[in-house]
Enzyme design. Structure first.
Site, PDB file in Angstrom:
ATOM      1  N   ASP A 148      72.746 117.619  98.359  1.00  0.00           N
ATOM      2  CA  ASP A 148      73.957 118.792  99.376  1.00  0.00           C
ATOM      3  C   ASP A 148      72.965 120.394  99.061  1.00  0.00           C
ATOM      4  O   ASP A 148      72.569 120.798  97.931  1.00  0.00           O
ATOM      5  CB  ASP A 148      74.854 118.665  98.568  1.00  0.00           C
ATOM      6  CG  ASP A 148      76.163 118.219  99.419  1.00  0.00           C
ATOM      7  OD1 ASP A 148      75.239 117.308 100.292  1.00  0.00           O
ATOM      8  OD2 ASP A 148      77.013 118.250  98.946  1.00  0.00           O
ATOM      9  N   SER A 180      67.414 117.369 112.161  1.00  0.00           N
ATOM     10  CA  SER A 180      68.894 118.209 111.636  1.00  0.00           C
ATOM     11  C   SER A 180      68.299 118.677 110.647  1.00  0.00           C
ATOM     12  O   SER A 180      66.751 119.371 110.407  1.00  0.00           O
ATOM     13  CB  SER A 180      68.916 116.827 109.962  1.00  0.00           C
ATOM     14  OG  SER A 180      69.713 116.933 109.478  1.00  0.00           O
ATOM     15  N   TYR A 182      66.132 111.669 103.236  1.00  0.00           N
ATOM     16  CA  TYR A 182      67.294 111.901 104.675  1.00  0.00           C
ATOM     17  C   TYR A 182      66.787 113.218 105.520  1.00  0.00           C
ATOM     18  O   TYR A 182      65.894 113.237 106.328  1.00  0.00           O
ATOM     19  CB  TYR A 182      68.663 112.148 104.760  1.00  0.00           C
ATOM     20  CG  TYR A 182      69.056 112.816 105.747  1.00  0.00           C
ATOM     21  CD1 TYR A 182      69.344 111.822 107.030  1.00  0.00           C
ATOM     22  CD2 TYR A 182      69.700 113.978 106.331  1.00  0.00           C
ATOM     23  CE1 TYR A 182      69.838 111.951 108.359  1.00  0.00           C
ATOM     24  CE2 TYR A 182      70.002 114.201 107.561  1.00  0.00           C
ATOM     25  CZ  TYR A 182      69.749 113.457 108.494  1.00  0.00           C
ATOM     26  OH  TYR A 182      70.344 113.525 109.577  1.00  0.00           O
ATOM     27  N   LYS A 238      63.351 113.118 108.756  1.00  0.00           N
ATOM     28  CA  LYS A 238      63.678 113.408 109.849  1.00  0.00           C
ATOM     29  C   LYS A 238      62.222 114.955 109.976  1.00  0.00           C
ATOM     30  O   LYS A 238      61.943 114.929 110.846  1.00  0.00           O
ATOM     31  CB  LYS A 238      64.847 114.105 110.096  1.00  0.00           C
ATOM     32  CG  LYS A 238      66.350 113.693 110.178  1.00  0.00           C
ATOM     33  CD  LYS A 238      66.172 112.894 111.018  1.00  0.00           C
ATOM     34  CE  LYS A 238      67.172 111.918 111.208  1.00  0.00           C
ATOM     35  NZ  LYS A 238      67.153 110.999 112.447  1.00  0.00           N
ATOM     36  N   ARG A 276      77.131 116.890  94.309  1.00  0.00           N
ATOM     37  CA  ARG A 276      77.092 115.757  95.320  1.00  0.00           C
ATOM     38  C   ARG A 276      75.520 115.671  95.190  1.00  0.00           C
ATOM     39  O   ARG A 276      75.092 116.806  95.743  1.00  0.00           O
ATOM     40  CB  ARG A 276      77.846 115.665  96.654  1.00  0.00           C
ATOM     41  CG  ARG A 276      77.455 113.948  97.066  1.00  0.00           C
ATOM     42  CD  ARG A 276      77.946 113.840  98.528  1.00  0.00           C
ATOM     43  NE  ARG A 276      77.609 114.766  99.611  1.00  0.00           N
ATOM     44  CZ  ARG A 276      77.484 114.484 100.755  1.00  0.00           C
ATOM     45  NH1 ARG A 276      78.390 113.687 101.208  1.00  0.00           N
ATOM     46  NH2 ARG A 276      77.434 115.728 101.133  1.00  0.00           N
TER      47      ARG A 276
END
Ligand code: UFG
Length: 324
Positions: free
Chosen positions: A280, A117, A141, A145, A277
């Site tokens: 981000d 990602s 997240y 990765k 959020r």
């Protein structure tokens, strides 16, 4: 080639399966169906229902199906959720990949294409992002990765694995057959199109970022262009880990996406401005020069209008998603 596609019933996986079939390969789908859809898998494709951490089932599948390569897409994907529940991301994304790798070592399967990602890059890395730009994820997240890329860096040379890590930018768009139907949906484009369908307003998370109009900028890549990168990666033959960005090279702000969605759908799409959020990054834009130079990959459908128009067409043709 006989190829195991983990997560082959998901949004990106289902389109990869379409492209593999078109190219004459034999895909076999491995999916838990927690988020994937059986209707997304064509009838002629064999399905194995299982958890990615079930190494025994994976090992048996690789052997019995005489698998020659694995495209490993299974993973948790919501950046925001990874901030509040990071442990689940490490379990599924890192633990799950180790399970795949272990099964591959046991069965002597050498080729792996891994879904990485853009979220691995540091927020202050210079744009457009090159593969050698500094990493520094702002979410669990992205960290999960990056950890997989690092572990592959140790395992691949030791076991002669040929690994390709594709750093996806923001997958979007649809084919005639398959489109985006996550539950819950967190991604911008499907939420914008859903709002258009229902004549609702669209939330913008953060309007004070240092970007062209204060909203986050992303590099959206058509899911079919993304799929074609996987097919090219299957042809690599050098042991080790090769990393490629897969993005369009153009960034669009949240407001620009909404503006184009208004043009494509003809709906008003009023805006509701919300706080930022968690997790981000304010701007991610790729340069995909490396995969273009080395594998001849070129995006064909990743302009903003085509992305939204194909996604809109799929939604209109499938008003209930995959729940026929
Ligand atoms: N956004 C809104 N309103 C919404 C939904 C999203 O303003 O209703 C904003 C987000 O805050 C973000 C941008 O739109 O700034 C894009 O958000 P997405 O959730 O669509 O995508 P992300 O960039 O957060 O993440 C996605 C995938 C990841 C992948 C990443 C790569 O979910 O798996 O792209 O950049 F790693």
């Amino acid at each position: 080639m006989r190829i195991l596609v983990t997560g082959g019933a998901g949004y990106i996986g289902s389109v990869i399966v379409e492209e593999l079939l078109r190219a004459g390969h034999t895909p076999i789908v491995y999916d838990s169906f927690l988020t994937g859809h059986r209707a997304a898998v064509p009838a002629e494709v064999a399905i194995v229902a299982g958890d990615i951490r079930d190494t025994a089932l994976l090992t048996r599948t690789l052997a019995e199906e005489r698998i020659e390569a694995v495209i490993h897409l299974v993973g948790l994907i919501e950046v925001g959720l990874s901030v509040t529940n990071p442990a689940a991301f490490f379990e599924t994304n890192v633990g799950g990949t180790m399970s795949v790798v272990r099964a591959m070592i046991e069965t002597d399967v050498k080729r792996l294409v891994f879904s990485s990602s853009a979220a691995v890059y540091a927020e202050d890395a210079p744009l457009p992002l090159r593969e050698d730009a500094p990493t520094g994820p702002t979410s669990a997240y992205g960290a999960s990765k990056l950890m997989v890329e690092q572990l592959l860096g140790w395992v691949a040379p030791a076991h002669g694995l040929i690994c390709t890590s594709l750093r996806y930018f923001n997958a979007a768009g649809a084919t005639a057959r398959n489109g985006e139907a996550h539950a819950p949906e967190t991604h911008l484009m499907p939420l914008v199109l859903r709002a258009a369908e229902r004549d609702e307003s669209v939330s913008i998370f953060g309007t004070d970022y240092p970007t062209v109009d204060g909203t986050c900028v992303r590099d959206y890549i058509h899911v079919r262009d993304l799929a074609s990168a996987h097919l090219l990666a299957l042809e690599l033959s050098a042991p080790g880990v090769t990393i490629y960005n897969v993005g369009s090279g153009t960034g669009y702000s949240v407001r620009q996406v909404i503006e184009m969605a208004r043009a494509v759908t003809g709906r008003a799409l009023p805006i509701s401005e919300r706080p930022r959020r968690g997790g981000d990054q304010y701007a991610t834009v790729a340069t995909s020069e490396r995969i273009t130079r080395e594998l001849g990959w070129r995006p064909q459908q990743s302009d903003l209008r085509t992305l939204l128009a194909t996604a809109w067409a799929w939604r209109q043709a499938h008003p209930n998603g995959y729940a026929e």
